[in-house]
Write an enzyme that holds these catalytic residues in place. Structure first.
Site: not given
Length: 296
Positions: A2-3, A58, A106, A125, A167, A284
């Protein structure tokens, strides 16, 4: 995982069940999630009233009248289910596809509230966690001390230029660095970069002029990030393979994806003849249009 938009959707759905209510009984069905629960965790919650429910990046933070704050992270598959006194059930921020949702085995934390509602934390998880932190020390605690700026709290091109100046890291990597901008994840970074027409491998420092002022690209990126996140929050987040609302409905922003998980499909930008491609950055998947997001 989840973002920010998904966690904000959970917060909005969970707030009516928690804020103003007292923990009547808290049952832990195991000793740990990703980390062990804090010492006397259930006892420190029971009898306490939730005075506010906020989001930081988050994370969810529930302020208690005891002077402590309950910090919660959903990990990869964490979700909350709310059983209301009238027998109805809600799942605030339910972004997991059918079949990937949790099962009763769970259900790791069960919180009976003074209103008669029962709030259950389910996490197949077990990458999520809960912690208790003195409210006065919240900003300096280990979860938030090194966390970057909130993207929905006045993000501008000038802020991006200040953060990214000098950067050399790829732009996408810098956007995912929670020490710079907190709460962004893979999905919404890909979407924002496409809207801003920026290549994900461009040097992050290229968004700042030599004197530190923002480039037009920095201004475009800040605008795109805010737009993507606000639209995603309005849509209730994105329903993904592993993620499911508190009311059981699905997030809808995945239907508005322009690049994420759309390999080989035509670019949705008007006038662009390109197609969406995929590369791997830091293990990713990155999705973008090489035609309207050219390198350099």
């Amino acid at each position: 995982m989840p973002e920010l938009p998904e966690v904000e959707t959970v917060r909005r759905g969970l707030a009516p069940a928690l804020v103003g209510a007292r923990f009547s009984r808290v049952t832990l069905r195991r000793a740990n999630l990703r980390f062990p629960f804090p010492e006397r965790f259930a006892a420190r919650l029971e009898g306490r009233t939730v005075t506010g429910l906020a989001r930081r990046a988050k994370y969810l933070t529930a302020a208690l009248d005891s002077g402590e704050t309950l910090v919660m992270h959903l990990g990869m598959s964490g979700r909350f289910d709310v059983a209301l006194p009238d027998g109805s059930n809600l799942s605030p921020g339910d972004f997991y596809l059918e079949g990937a949702q949790g099962t009763p085995k769970h259900d790791h934390v069960v919180m009976a509230m003074s209103t008669g509602a029962t709030v259950t934390y389910n996490d197949a998880r077990r990458f999520g966690f809960m912690d208790l932190v003195p409210s006065a020390e919240l900003a300096a605690c280990r979860h938030f001390a090194r966390m970057g700026v909130e993207p929905l709290d006045g993000l501008t091109g000038a802020v991006i230029a200040r953060l990214f100046r000098h950067k050399i890291a790829p732009l996408k990597a810098a956007l995912l660095d929670q020490r710079l901008i907190a709460g962004l994840g893979n999905i919404y970074v890909c979407e924002a970069l496409h809207r801003a027409r920026l290549h994900p491998e461009a040097p992050a420092g290229s968004l700042a002029r030599p004197d530190g002022r923002p480039t037009p690209e920095a201004n475009a990126l800040a605008k795109a990030i805010v737009q993507v996140l606000e639209e995603a929050v309005k849509a209730g987040g994105s329903t993904l393979r592993d993620y499911a609302h508190t009311d059981g409905s699905a997030g809808a922003f995945q239907h508005a994806f322009r690049v994420y998980d759309r390999v080989g499909l035509p670019c949705s930008r008007p006038g662009c003849a390109g197609a969406i491609t995929r590369i791997v950055q830091a293990n990713r998947s990155t999705f973008f249009c090489a035609t309207c997001q050219p390198p350099g």
